[in-house]
Scaffold this active site. Structure first.
Site, PDB file in Angstrom:
ATOM      1  N   ASN A 184       0.854  -1.191   0.000  1.00 37.83           N
ATOM      2  CA  ASN A 184       0.000   0.000   0.000  1.00 37.83           C
ATOM      3  C   ASN A 184       0.899   1.253   0.000  1.00 37.83           C
ATOM      4  O   ASN A 184       1.618   1.513   0.973  1.00 37.83           O
ATOM      5  CB  ASN A 184      -0.886  -0.064   1.253  1.00 37.83           C
ATOM      6  CG  ASN A 184      -1.812   1.129   1.374  1.00 37.83           C
ATOM      7  OD1 ASN A 184      -1.425   2.252   1.097  1.00 37.83           O
ATOM      8  ND2 ASN A 184      -3.028   0.880   1.835  1.00 37.83           N
ATOM      9  N   LYS A 185       0.842   2.009  -1.097  1.00 39.28           N
ATOM     10  CA  LYS A 185       1.742   3.158  -1.262  1.00 39.28           C
ATOM     11  C   LYS A 185       1.461   4.259  -0.230  1.00 39.28           C
ATOM     12  O   LYS A 185       2.354   4.996   0.167  1.00 39.28           O
ATOM     13  CB  LYS A 185       1.602   3.725  -2.673  1.00 39.28           C
ATOM     14  CG  LYS A 185       2.121   2.787  -3.744  1.00 39.28           C
ATOM     15  CD  LYS A 185       2.372   3.557  -5.051  1.00 39.28           C
ATOM     16  CE  LYS A 185       3.086   2.706  -6.076  1.00 39.28           C
ATOM     17  NZ  LYS A 185       2.178   1.904  -6.916  1.00 39.28           N
ATOM     18  N   GLY A 186       0.172   4.362   0.179  1.00 37.23           N
ATOM     19  CA  GLY A 186      -0.181   5.370   1.182  1.00 37.23           C
ATOM     20  C   GLY A 186       0.494   5.082   2.507  1.00 37.23           C
ATOM     21  O   GLY A 186       1.058   5.973   3.155  1.00 37.23           O
ATOM     22  N   ASP A 209      -1.101  -3.802   9.996  1.00 32.00           N
ATOM     23  CA  ASP A 209      -2.470  -4.180   9.648  1.00 32.00           C
ATOM     24  C   ASP A 209      -3.398  -3.157  10.287  1.00 32.00           C
ATOM     25  O   ASP A 209      -3.238  -2.808  11.466  1.00 32.00           O
ATOM     26  CB  ASP A 209      -2.807  -5.595  10.115  1.00 32.00           C
ATOM     27  CG  ASP A 209      -3.991  -6.127   9.321  1.00 32.00           C
ATOM     28  OD1 ASP A 209      -3.889  -6.208   8.079  1.00 32.00           O
ATOM     29  OD2 ASP A 209      -5.035  -6.428   9.921  1.00 32.00           O
ATOM     30  N   SER A 210      -4.301  -2.658   9.489  1.00 36.11           N
ATOM     31  CA  SER A 210      -5.107  -1.530   9.971  1.00 36.11           C
ATOM     32  C   SER A 210      -6.499  -1.592   9.361  1.00 36.11           C
ATOM     33  O   SER A 210      -6.773  -2.394   8.466  1.00 36.11           O
ATOM     34  CB  SER A 210      -4.400  -0.215   9.625  1.00 36.11           C
ATOM     35  OG  SER A 210      -3.904  -0.237   8.304  1.00 36.11           O
ATOM     36  N   PHE A 248      -5.120   8.679   1.928  1.00 37.57           N
ATOM     37  CA  PHE A 248      -5.460   7.539   1.059  1.00 37.57           C
ATOM     38  C   PHE A 248      -6.646   6.796   1.662  1.00 37.57           C
ATOM     39  O   PHE A 248      -7.153   7.159   2.739  1.00 37.57           O
ATOM     40  CB  PHE A 248      -4.243   6.610   0.894  1.00 37.57           C
ATOM     41  CG  PHE A 248      -3.874   5.843   2.138  1.00 37.57           C
ATOM     42  CD1 PHE A 248      -4.352   4.557   2.348  1.00 37.57           C
ATOM     43  CD2 PHE A 248      -3.055   6.408   3.108  1.00 37.57           C
ATOM     44  CE1 PHE A 248      -4.022   3.853   3.500  1.00 37.57           C
ATOM     45  CE2 PHE A 248      -2.714   5.709   4.267  1.00 37.57           C
ATOM     46  CZ  PHE A 248      -3.193   4.427   4.460  1.00 37.57           C
ATOM     47  N   HIS A 307      -3.865   6.735  13.807  1.00 39.33           N
ATOM     48  CA  HIS A 307      -3.620   5.410  14.373  1.00 39.33           C
ATOM     49  C   HIS A 307      -2.207   4.942  14.055  1.00 39.33           C
ATOM     50  O   HIS A 307      -1.480   4.473  14.910  1.00 39.33           O
ATOM     51  CB  HIS A 307      -4.670   4.446  13.808  1.00 39.33           C
ATOM     52  CG  HIS A 307      -4.825   4.538  12.311  1.00 39.33           C
ATOM     53  ND1 HIS A 307      -4.952   5.735  11.640  1.00 39.33           N
ATOM     54  CD2 HIS A 307      -4.836   3.574  11.339  1.00 39.33           C
ATOM     55  CE1 HIS A 307      -5.046   5.497  10.344  1.00 39.33           C
ATOM     56  NE2 HIS A 307      -4.978   4.205  10.143  1.00 39.33           N
ATOM     57  N   ARG A 308      -1.812   5.167  12.800  1.00 38.97           N
ATOM     58  CA  ARG A 308      -0.477   4.723  12.369  1.00 38.97           C
ATOM     59  C   ARG A 308       0.611   5.580  13.006  1.00 38.97           C
ATOM     60  O   ARG A 308       1.634   5.081  13.474  1.00 38.97           O
ATOM     61  CB  ARG A 308      -0.402   4.796  10.830  1.00 38.97           C
ATOM     62  CG  ARG A 308       0.881   4.261  10.219  1.00 38.97           C
ATOM     63  CD  ARG A 308       0.709   4.011   8.746  1.00 38.97           C
ATOM     64  NE  ARG A 308      -0.328   3.030   8.502  1.00 38.97           N
ATOM     65  CZ  ARG A 308      -1.570   3.330   8.058  1.00 38.97           C
ATOM     66  NH1 ARG A 308      -1.904   4.573   7.730  1.00 38.97           N
ATOM     67  NH2 ARG A 308      -2.468   2.378   7.916  1.00 38.97           N
TER      68      ARG A 308
END
Ligand code: ITT
Length: 196
Positions: free
Chosen positions: A11-13, A71-72, A153, A181-182
């Site tokens: 996932n590029k985002g 993982d999100s 994204f 969150h990230r």
């Protein structure tokens, strides 16, 4: 310092966000694509932790550096946390993100409870045999009735962050990273890495 870390994502985002936060700390982040490796294991875990471990373990077997995996998902409270663990799959099944935004709003109907949150679990594996370490973060907010902006994204354009009182589709990258969150999970990872 220039410490290499492989990030088990396609996932590029996500990749951009890890780079933005970790590069100033001296970490060089390699994606599977950067390393010319394919890593797309089946995400069969029962929760974010298990899926992050599945992704980290699969890539760790193929590279010679520490690995992180993410993982999100987006959880809509009035939909019992849907799409949650299956956020990525749900978006693919809808065909496009704008269609996924519409579908979430269709399911929510006129329910006044628009509470939602993003959840992230990072798995860090120093080596393929190491004990996995987990770092988690939550981003509370609300599901917007209509997408607003195109920054970020995935589900960002339909999410309002309560913490900065701003729609993520119009938030700058560094604004999002401070409350996402990230961003929160990466901060915890960063503290761990700093004391190694
Ligand atoms: P990898 O497994 O290759 O990392 P993925 O996109 O499939 O990529 P996940 O299985 O973790 O990753 O799915 C997470 C999904 O949740 C992602 O595709 C988005 O739809 C959504 N999501 C997660 N974090 C997000 C964020 O910061 N902003 C918007 N949407 C996000």
């Amino acid at each position: 310092m220039n410490k290499p870390i492989a990030l088990a994502t396609n996932n590029k985002g996500k990749l951009a966000e890890y780079r933005a936060i970790l590069a100033p700390m001296g970490f060089v982040i390699f994606s599977p694509a950067d390393l010319n490796i394919e890593s797309e294991p089946d995400e069969t875990g029962a929760n974010y932790r298990e899926n992050s471990y599945i992704k980290a373990k699969a890539l760790a077997a193929k590279v010679n550096m520490p690995v992180i995996a993410d993982d999100s998902g987006l959880e809509v409270m009035a939909l019992d946390g849907f799409p949650g663990l299956h956020s990525s799959r749900f978006a693919s099944e809808c065909g496009t993100y704008p269609k996924a935004y519409e579908e979430l709003n269709r399911r929510l109907g006129d329910n006044p409870n628009r509470d939602a949150r993003f959840v992230c679990c990072i798995c860090y594996l120093e080596t393929p045999e190491s004990k996995p370490l987990y770092f988690e973060g939550i981003c509370p907010g609300k599901l917007l009735k209509q997408a607003h902006g195109s920054n970020g994204f995935g589900f960002d354009p339909i999410f309002h962050s309560s913490e900065i009182d701003k729609d993520l589709g119009v938030a700058e990258e560094d604004e999002k990273n401070k409350i996402s969150h990230r961003g929160k999970a990466i901060k915890k990872l960063e503290i761990y890495l700093a004391i190694q």
